[in-house]
Design a protein around this motif. Structure first.
Motif, PDB file in Angstrom:
ATOM      1  N   ALA A  18       5.380 -34.824  29.110  1.00 46.20           N
ATOM      2  CA  ALA A  18       6.207 -35.314  30.235  1.00 46.20           C
ATOM      3  C   ALA A  18       7.620 -36.222  29.709  1.00 46.20           C
ATOM      4  O   ALA A  18       6.956 -37.176  29.092  1.00 46.20           O
ATOM      5  CB  ALA A  18       5.511 -35.727  31.422  1.00 46.20           C
ATOM      6  N   PHE A  19       8.505 -35.719  30.414  1.00 48.79           N
ATOM      7  CA  PHE A  19       9.501 -36.907  30.206  1.00 48.79           C
ATOM      8  C   PHE A  19      10.696 -36.904  31.049  1.00 48.79           C
ATOM      9  O   PHE A  19      10.471 -35.814  31.990  1.00 48.79           O
ATOM     10  CB  PHE A  19      10.315 -36.680  28.799  1.00 48.79           C
ATOM     11  CG  PHE A  19      11.147 -35.669  28.806  1.00 48.79           C
ATOM     12  CD1 PHE A  19      12.551 -35.652  28.941  1.00 48.79           C
ATOM     13  CD2 PHE A  19      10.706 -34.142  28.350  1.00 48.79           C
ATOM     14  CE1 PHE A  19      13.469 -34.480  28.933  1.00 48.79           C
ATOM     15  CE2 PHE A  19      11.405 -33.012  28.299  1.00 48.79           C
ATOM     16  CZ  PHE A  19      12.864 -33.377  28.680  1.00 48.79           C
ATOM     17  N   GLY A  20      11.523 -37.617  31.522  1.00 52.27           N
ATOM     18  CA  GLY A  20      12.512 -37.543  32.589  1.00 52.27           C
ATOM     19  C   GLY A  20      13.860 -38.574  32.365  1.00 52.27           C
ATOM     20  O   GLY A  20      13.837 -39.104  31.444  1.00 52.27           O
ATOM     21  N   PHE A  21      14.656 -38.300  33.327  1.00 49.76           N
ATOM     22  CA  PHE A  21      15.929 -38.920  33.271  1.00 49.76           C
ATOM     23  C   PHE A  21      16.247 -39.586  34.868  1.00 49.76           C
ATOM     24  O   PHE A  21      15.673 -38.818  35.583  1.00 49.76           O
ATOM     25  CB  PHE A  21      17.109 -38.268  32.766  1.00 49.76           C
ATOM     26  CG  PHE A  21      17.050 -37.601  31.329  1.00 49.76           C
ATOM     27  CD1 PHE A  21      17.607 -38.770  30.297  1.00 49.76           C
ATOM     28  CD2 PHE A  21      16.494 -36.406  30.959  1.00 49.76           C
ATOM     29  CE1 PHE A  21      17.542 -38.243  29.103  1.00 49.76           C
ATOM     30  CE2 PHE A  21      16.593 -36.241  29.553  1.00 49.76           C
ATOM     31  CZ  PHE A  21      16.959 -37.127  28.755  1.00 49.76           C
ATOM     32  N   GLU A  22      17.011 -40.518  34.766  1.00 50.61           N
ATOM     33  CA  GLU A  22      17.299 -41.160  35.783  1.00 50.61           C
ATOM     34  C   GLU A  22      18.620 -41.854  35.803  1.00 50.61           C
ATOM     35  O   GLU A  22      19.050 -42.207  34.633  1.00 50.61           O
ATOM     36  CB  GLU A  22      16.114 -42.209  36.496  1.00 50.61           C
ATOM     37  CG  GLU A  22      15.945 -43.441  35.535  1.00 50.61           C
ATOM     38  CD  GLU A  22      14.689 -44.277  35.749  1.00 50.61           C
ATOM     39  OE1 GLU A  22      14.721 -45.448  35.494  1.00 50.61           O
ATOM     40  OE2 GLU A  22      13.922 -43.820  36.142  1.00 50.61           O
ATOM     41  N   GLY A  23      19.302 -42.130  37.145  1.00 51.52           N
ATOM     42  CA  GLY A  23      20.694 -43.045  37.099  1.00 51.52           C
ATOM     43  C   GLY A  23      21.066 -43.131  38.397  1.00 51.52           C
ATOM     44  O   GLY A  23      20.428 -42.760  39.501  1.00 51.52           O
ATOM     45  N   GLU A  24      22.446 -43.488  38.319  1.00 56.53           N
ATOM     46  CA  GLU A  24      23.079 -43.840  39.706  1.00 56.53           C
ATOM     47  C   GLU A  24      24.232 -43.148  39.909  1.00 56.53           C
ATOM     48  O   GLU A  24      25.191 -42.616  38.858  1.00 56.53           O
ATOM     49  CB  GLU A  24      23.284 -45.272  39.611  1.00 56.53           C
ATOM     50  CG  GLU A  24      24.297 -45.592  40.749  1.00 56.53           C
ATOM     51  CD  GLU A  24      24.731 -47.117  40.630  1.00 56.53           C
ATOM     52  OE1 GLU A  24      25.505 -47.440  41.709  1.00 56.53           O
ATOM     53  OE2 GLU A  24      24.221 -47.714  39.866  1.00 56.53           O
ATOM     54  N   LEU A  25      24.468 -42.624  41.014  1.00 54.68           N
ATOM     55  CA  LEU A  25      25.825 -41.814  41.323  1.00 54.68           C
ATOM     56  C   LEU A  25      26.846 -42.697  41.614  1.00 54.68           C
ATOM     57  O   LEU A  25      26.856 -43.613  42.404  1.00 54.68           O
ATOM     58  CB  LEU A  25      25.765 -40.919  42.553  1.00 54.68           C
ATOM     59  CG  LEU A  25      26.761 -40.136  43.283  1.00 54.68           C
ATOM     60  CD1 LEU A  25      27.012 -39.161  41.833  1.00 54.68           C
ATOM     61  CD2 LEU A  25      26.316 -39.347  44.433  1.00 54.68           C
ATOM     62  N   LEU A  26      27.984 -42.583  40.653  1.00 53.69           N
ATOM     63  CA  LEU A  26      28.961 -43.414  40.623  1.00 53.69           C
ATOM     64  C   LEU A  26      30.344 -42.963  41.634  1.00 53.69           C
ATOM     65  O   LEU A  26      31.144 -43.645  42.170  1.00 53.69           O
ATOM     66  CB  LEU A  26      29.640 -43.527  39.327  1.00 53.69           C
ATOM     67  CG  LEU A  26      28.745 -44.658  38.344  1.00 53.69           C
ATOM     68  CD1 LEU A  26      29.385 -44.570  36.900  1.00 53.69           C
ATOM     69  CD2 LEU A  26      28.160 -45.686  38.741  1.00 53.69           C
ATOM     70  N   GLN A  27      30.526 -41.706  41.451  1.00 50.05           N
ATOM     71  CA  GLN A  27      31.638 -40.904  42.115  1.00 50.05           C
ATOM     72  C   GLN A  27      31.222 -39.443  42.421  1.00 50.05           C
ATOM     73  O   GLN A  27      30.456 -38.822  41.919  1.00 50.05           O
ATOM     74  CB  GLN A  27      32.864 -40.711  41.321  1.00 50.05           C
ATOM     75  CG  GLN A  27      33.695 -42.010  40.817  1.00 50.05           C
ATOM     76  CD  GLN A  27      35.107 -41.613  40.329  1.00 50.05           C
ATOM     77  OE1 GLN A  27      35.702 -40.751  40.887  1.00 50.05           O
ATOM     78  NE2 GLN A  27      35.050 -42.241  39.073  1.00 50.05           N
ATOM     79  N   LEU A  28      31.667 -39.096  43.917  1.00 46.28           N
ATOM     80  CA  LEU A  28      31.245 -37.892  44.398  1.00 46.28           C
ATOM     81  C   LEU A  28      32.748 -37.430  45.087  1.00 46.28           C
ATOM     82  O   LEU A  28      32.997 -37.996  45.985  1.00 46.28           O
ATOM     83  CB  LEU A  28      30.299 -38.007  45.385  1.00 46.28           C
ATOM     84  CG  LEU A  28      29.858 -36.854  45.942  1.00 46.28           C
ATOM     85  CD1 LEU A  28      28.966 -36.038  44.983  1.00 46.28           C
ATOM     86  CD2 LEU A  28      28.736 -37.132  46.993  1.00 46.28           C
ATOM     87  N   ASP A  29      32.924 -36.130  44.582  1.00 43.39           N
ATOM     88  CA  ASP A  29      34.155 -35.282  45.414  1.00 43.39           C
ATOM     89  C   ASP A  29      33.718 -33.969  45.062  1.00 43.39           C
ATOM     90  O   ASP A  29      34.151 -33.089  44.373  1.00 43.39           O
ATOM     91  CB  ASP A  29      35.312 -35.524  44.320  1.00 43.39           C
ATOM     92  CG  ASP A  29      36.734 -34.794  44.790  1.00 43.39           C
ATOM     93  OD1 ASP A  29      36.216 -34.499  46.146  1.00 43.39           O
ATOM     94  OD2 ASP A  29      37.605 -34.675  44.131  1.00 43.39           O
ATOM     95  N   ALA A  30      32.999 -33.752  46.161  1.00 44.71           N
ATOM     96  CA  ALA A  30      32.439 -32.255  46.177  1.00 44.71           C
ATOM     97  C   ALA A  30      33.294 -31.274  46.645  1.00 44.71           C
ATOM     98  O   ALA A  30      34.260 -31.595  47.576  1.00 44.71           O
ATOM     99  CB  ALA A  30      31.064 -32.286  47.177  1.00 44.71           C
ATOM    100  N   PRO A  31      33.300 -30.190  46.052  1.00 47.18           N
ATOM    101  CA  PRO A  31      32.495 -29.670  44.930  1.00 47.18           C
ATOM    102  C   PRO A  31      33.093 -29.553  44.009  1.00 47.18           C
ATOM    103  O   PRO A  31      33.011 -28.980  42.644  1.00 47.18           O
ATOM    104  CB  PRO A  31      32.049 -28.235  45.321  1.00 47.18           C
ATOM    105  CG  PRO A  31      33.528 -27.746  46.287  1.00 47.18           C
ATOM    106  CD  PRO A  31      33.966 -29.119  46.808  1.00 47.18           C
ATOM    107  N   ARG A  32      33.963 -30.532  43.654  1.00 47.40           N
ATOM    108  CA  ARG A  32      34.648 -30.639  42.120  1.00 47.40           C
ATOM    109  C   ARG A  32      34.584 -31.489  41.238  1.00 47.40           C
ATOM    110  O   ARG A  32      34.459 -31.260  40.039  1.00 47.40           O
ATOM    111  CB  ARG A  32      36.461 -31.163  42.922  1.00 47.40           C
ATOM    112  CG  ARG A  32      37.319 -31.486  41.798  1.00 47.40           C
ATOM    113  CD  ARG A  32      38.650 -31.564  42.348  1.00 47.40           C
ATOM    114  NE  ARG A  32      39.780 -31.924  41.183  1.00 47.40           N
ATOM    115  CZ  ARG A  32      40.197 -32.994  41.281  1.00 47.40           C
ATOM    116  NH1 ARG A  32      39.956 -34.118  42.071  1.00 47.40           N
ATOM    117  NH2 ARG A  32      41.182 -33.206  40.038  1.00 47.40           N
TER     118      ARG A  32
END
Length: 325
Positions: A242-256
């Motif tokens: 098992a392994f994984g990744f995590e992080g933070e959402l910095l910008q969002l311009d859906a769906p682009r």
């Protein structure tokens, strides 16, 4: 890369860029005179432009802003001086403030865009005229030469039909510099569905698996800027993998566009900044992922893991298991 030459002339206070593309001159003209096309390359990778105004008439104005993965803004404005339809147009180019007005501390530059047919397609010649040697030196110091080269390097994907340009090419990896990698993949499906497949837990678990034999045990996408995500996988029957990744959402311009940080779960130290962009044409989507690594060593270590092969397995599964249903 279509840029064939960038030269500066301190005596005549000019910077000249020449770019050759394998497309008719009328297609190259449309790339520079339609804002939806300009947005695909006007700005180096990681700094895509958004045009909020484009009055393509003599005396008209264009306004745009380029946004970095970290959310920094660089704004500009054009005043169209002259237009010779299909052959050339001339603008006064200036840095702009938050209201789109020219900034007095940065003098405006006259720019001439000329288009001509060549034996193998067409050619753009872009001459920028400066009012002083200091102005020319200032723009060069700000990285205009390399930035222009990288920006125009995106033209091939713009002037060609998307399916002809990218279909069947698989997952492509380009090393842009010591810390930046660009990954592109043609996906035969609409952008809206590709976007949903990246943001809905049920869909993520169907395709974001890498090689066969792995399962996605955690799929918690971020939904708002400032929110966090977490993904985890393990090999079937082998929980010790098992392994994984995590992080933070910095910008969002859906769906682009979506920009996130990412690091391996439980591992200290700097991670990456991932800039995902989706472009749709004729029912198909071009996925572009720009990854910024903390250093060259990390970049090379990650690429050596076979990351691109795992991504290709996942994207192929996305087309087969999600988009074809």
């Amino acid at each position: 890369m279509p840029v064939t030459d960038i030269t500066t002339d301190a005596e005549n206070l000019t910077m000249t860029l020449v770019a050759d593309v394998a497309a008719p001159v009328d297609r190259l003209w449309r790339a520079f005179t339609q804002p939806a096309q300009l947005e695909r390359f006007w700005g180096p990778p990681g700094w895509p432009a958004t045009f909020t105004r484009f009055d393509f008439t003599p005396g008209g104005r264009a306004q745009y802003a380029m946004s970095s993965p970290q959310g920094e803004k660089s704004r500009g404005t054009w005043e169209f001086i002259a237009i010779d339809e299909g052959r050339s147009f001339e603008v006064l180019d200036a840095f702009a403030d938050e209201n789109g007005e020219p900034m007095e501390q940065f003098p405006a530059m006259r720019m001439l865009f000329s288009f001509e047919t060549t034996e193998n397609g067409s050619r753009l010649t872009n001459v920028t005229y400066f009012t002083s040697a200091e102005g020319l030196e200032q723009v060069i110091a700000m990285g205009a030469i390399e930035g222009s080269r990288l920006a125009m390097g995106q033209l091939d994907a713009v002037v060609q039909d998307l399916r002809a340009y990218a279909q069947g090419q698989g997952t492509r990896v380009e090393l842009l510099d010591d810390t930046h990698v660009r990954i592109t993949r043609f996906i035969d499906g609409p952008r809206e569905l590709v976007w949903r497949a990246h943001h809905e837990t049920e869909l993520l678990k169907k395709w974001m698996l890498g090689p066969d034999g792995w399962t996605m045990t955690v799929a918690e996408p971020a939904t708002d800027v400032g929110g966090t995500f977490r993904y985890a996988w393990e090999q079937e029957g082998a929980p010790e993998t098992a392994f994984g990744f995590e992080g933070e959402l910095l910008q969002l311009d859906a769906p682009r566009r979506e920009v996130t940080t990412e690091r391996m779960s439980g591992v200290e130290g700097p991670g990456t900044v991932n800039d995902l962009q989706l472009y749709e044409e004729d029912g198909a989507t071009l996925l572009t992922l720009l990854i910024e690594y903390p250093d060259k060593e990390t970049r090379d270590t990650v690429l050596a893991t076979g990351m691109a092969d795992g991504m290709e397995d996942s994207y192929a599964r996305l087309e087969a298991e999600v988009l074809s249903k």
